[in-house]
Design a protein around this motif. Structure first.
Motif, mmCIF file in Angstrom:
data_model
loop_
_atom_site.group_PDB
_atom_site.id
_atom_site.type_symbol
_atom_site.label_atom_id
_atom_site.label_comp_id
_atom_site.label_asym_id
_atom_site.label_seq_id
_atom_site.Cartn_x
_atom_site.Cartn_y
_atom_site.Cartn_z
ATOM 1 N N PRO A 1 17.304 84.211 69.553
ATOM 2 C CA PRO A 1 18.445 84.987 70.359
ATOM 3 C C PRO A 1 19.498 84.937 69.468
ATOM 4 O O PRO A 1 19.581 84.013 68.573
ATOM 5 C CB PRO A 1 18.541 84.238 71.491
ATOM 6 N N LEU A 2 20.406 85.782 69.584
ATOM 7 C CA LEU A 2 21.682 86.010 68.702
ATOM 8 C C LEU A 2 22.786 85.850 69.845
ATOM 9 O O LEU A 2 22.926 86.639 70.618
ATOM 10 C CB LEU A 2 21.847 87.129 67.772
ATOM 11 N N VAL A 3 23.927 85.148 69.356
ATOM 12 C CA VAL A 3 25.257 85.169 70.120
ATOM 13 C C VAL A 3 26.357 85.807 69.142
ATOM 14 O O VAL A 3 26.494 84.905 68.018
ATOM 15 C CB VAL A 3 25.551 83.818 70.748
ATOM 16 N N PHE A 4 26.930 86.950 69.309
ATOM 17 C CA PHE A 4 28.032 87.329 68.352
ATOM 18 C C PHE A 4 29.341 86.994 69.018
ATOM 19 O O PHE A 4 29.630 87.258 70.392
ATOM 20 C CB PHE A 4 28.064 88.918 68.302
ATOM 21 N N MET A 5 30.234 86.185 68.541
ATOM 22 C CA MET A 5 31.511 85.677 69.132
ATOM 23 C C MET A 5 32.796 86.251 68.028
ATOM 24 O O MET A 5 32.623 85.761 67.005
ATOM 25 C CB MET A 5 31.548 84.321 69.062
ATOM 26 N N LEU A 6 33.287 87.421 68.514
ATOM 27 C CA LEU A 6 34.561 87.832 67.915
ATOM 28 C C LEU A 6 35.740 87.361 68.178
ATOM 29 O O LEU A 6 36.072 86.990 69.616
ATOM 30 C CB LEU A 6 34.744 89.192 68.088
ATOM 31 N N THR A 7 36.423 86.692 67.376
ATOM 32 C CA THR A 7 37.798 85.809 67.523
ATOM 33 C C THR A 7 38.950 86.538 67.177
ATOM 34 O O THR A 7 39.047 87.499 66.302
ATOM 35 C CB THR A 7 37.550 84.534 67.051
ATOM 36 N N SER A 8 40.100 86.269 67.661
ATOM 37 C CA SER A 8 41.490 86.661 67.464
ATOM 38 C C SER A 8 41.924 86.497 66.216
ATOM 39 O O SER A 8 42.900 86.876 65.817
ATOM 40 C CB SER A 8 42.448 86.308 68.497
ATOM 41 N N ARG B 1 31.681 84.564 64.730
ATOM 42 C CA ARG B 1 30.852 83.589 64.620
ATOM 43 C C ARG B 1 29.718 84.118 65.207
ATOM 44 O O ARG B 1 29.716 84.705 66.056
ATOM 45 C CB ARG B 1 31.481 82.228 65.485
ATOM 46 N N VAL B 2 28.416 83.522 64.624
ATOM 47 C CA VAL B 2 27.291 84.092 65.004
ATOM 48 C C VAL B 2 26.325 83.013 65.206
ATOM 49 O O VAL B 2 26.218 81.826 64.486
ATOM 50 C CB VAL B 2 26.631 84.961 63.835
ATOM 51 N N HIS B 3 26.003 82.458 66.328
ATOM 52 C CA HIS B 3 25.005 81.624 66.832
ATOM 53 C C HIS B 3 23.535 82.084 66.873
ATOM 54 O O HIS B 3 23.252 83.145 67.227
ATOM 55 C CB HIS B 3 25.412 80.824 68.090
ATOM 56 N N GLY C 1 19.129 80.951 67.377
ATOM 57 C CA GLY C 1 17.972 80.129 67.513
ATOM 58 C C GLY C 1 18.630 79.080 68.396
ATOM 59 O O GLY C 1 19.281 79.050 69.453
ATOM 60 N N ALA C 2 18.348 77.842 67.928
ATOM 61 C CA ALA C 2 18.587 76.549 68.555
ATOM 62 C C ALA C 2 19.998 76.003 67.850
ATOM 63 O O ALA C 2 20.578 75.478 68.963
ATOM 64 C CB ALA C 2 17.486 75.277 68.271
ATOM 65 N N PHE C 3 20.204 76.111 66.718
ATOM 66 C CA PHE C 3 21.357 75.014 66.023
ATOM 67 C C PHE C 3 22.339 76.108 65.099
ATOM 68 O O PHE C 3 23.409 75.660 65.085
ATOM 69 C CB PHE C 3 20.945 73.988 65.388
ATOM 70 N N PHE C 4 21.513 77.308 64.955
ATOM 71 C CA PHE C 4 22.388 77.830 63.554
ATOM 72 C C PHE C 4 23.544 78.369 64.086
ATOM 73 O O PHE C 4 23.604 79.278 65.185
ATOM 74 C CB PHE C 4 21.364 78.683 62.825
ATOM 75 N N THR C 5 24.836 77.924 63.633
ATOM 76 C CA THR C 5 26.012 78.816 63.801
ATOM 77 C C THR C 5 26.846 79.005 62.320
ATOM 78 O O THR C 5 26.970 78.173 61.627
ATOM 79 C CB THR C 5 27.061 77.917 64.669
ATOM 80 N N GLU C 6 27.005 80.203 62.142
ATOM 81 C CA GLU C 6 27.829 80.421 61.092
ATOM 82 C C GLU C 6 29.052 81.215 61.183
ATOM 83 O O GLU C 6 29.507 81.823 62.236
ATOM 84 C CB GLU C 6 26.836 81.539 60.088
ATOM 85 N N PHE C 7 30.352 80.831 60.206
ATOM 86 C CA PHE C 7 31.320 81.431 60.409
ATOM 87 C C PHE C 7 31.707 82.692 59.460
ATOM 88 O O PHE C 7 31.284 82.506 58.188
ATOM 89 C CB PHE C 7 32.327 80.423 60.227
#
Length: 222
Positions: free
Chosen positions: A84-91, A96-98, A100-106
């Motif tokens: 799965p992918l989670v896209f997090m758009l910040t101010s 940030r993108v998460h 699978g289980a652990f991967f988070t990139e900025f």
């Protein structure tokens, strides 16, 4: 401002006072448009469930706060062995993108004056990494439990080893780019680590390379 080449006249060495200073974060605003386009593309081409709202960040390690998040979208493939992918758009503005289980990139990875990142270079990194994840070029692993060993380094003195680790690997679908990394498993909450090990065991059983499997395409007629 010629971002990406600001320190060329200094041989590529930024001045000391440029670290931890970000004068023009607004240059990264186009990343939000890139992320939105990626989300729309993935939703249109793959068989995924879409969930949007701050609640999708609840299980994400290193998630931004709700106050700094302007949009959060979770795409979950209809297969338990696809990441799965989670896209997090910040101010900031940033992303940030998460996965699978652990991967988070900025994106950007830093943004300070010294790093001198260009938004389009960051967008290129985002795109190849997302499509690597979607295309089956992404793997994660939890090592077997082991005690961290101590060693002596002449320059640093006593140094503690990693012990049990969590790791990831990414390979672009064309083989042109790849990256990997690992961190201490002790930095992951025990319940998250246990749940992730069970999930990754299932992934490994379904994949010859141990990677998360490619996302299923949208069924014809939908």
């Amino acid at each position: 401002m010629d971002y990406g080449n600001r320190w060329a006249s200094r041989g590529g060495t930024p001045p000391e006072d440029s670290y931890s200073v970000d004068d023009h974060p607004e240059r990264f605003a186009p990343l939000h448009a890139v992320a939105a386009a990626l989300i729309d593309y993935l939703v249109g081409h793959y068989d995924v469930e879409v969930d949007e709202g701050h609640h999708v960040m609840a299980d994400v390690l290193h998630a931004p706060t709700a106050e700094e998040t302007v949009r959060a979208v979770r795409l979950t493939p209809r297969s338990d062995v696809c990441a799965p992918l989670v896209f997090m758009l910040t101010s900031y503005p940033a992303l940030r993108v998460h996965a699978g289980a652990f991967f988070t990139e900025f994106y950007p990875s830093c943004g300070c004056n010294a790093c001198d990142e260009r938004w389009d270079d960051v967008a290129d990194e985002l795109e190849w990494q997302v499509f690597a994840i979607v295309g089956g070029g992404f793997g994660e692993e939890v090592s077997e439990p082991r005690r961290a060993k101590w060693s002596y380094d002449r320059g640093r003195g006593l140094v503690q080893g990693m012990g049990q680790t969590v790791s990831y690997r990414l390979r672009a679908l064309d083989g042109g780019s790849q990256r990997s990394g690992q961190s201490r498993a002790e930095d992951v909450p025990p319940e998250v680590l246990a749940r992730a090990r069970a999930t990754l065991d299932s992934v490994a059983a379904a994949s010859a390379e141990g990677n998360w499997l490619p996302w299923p395409a949208t069924p014809l007629g939908r």
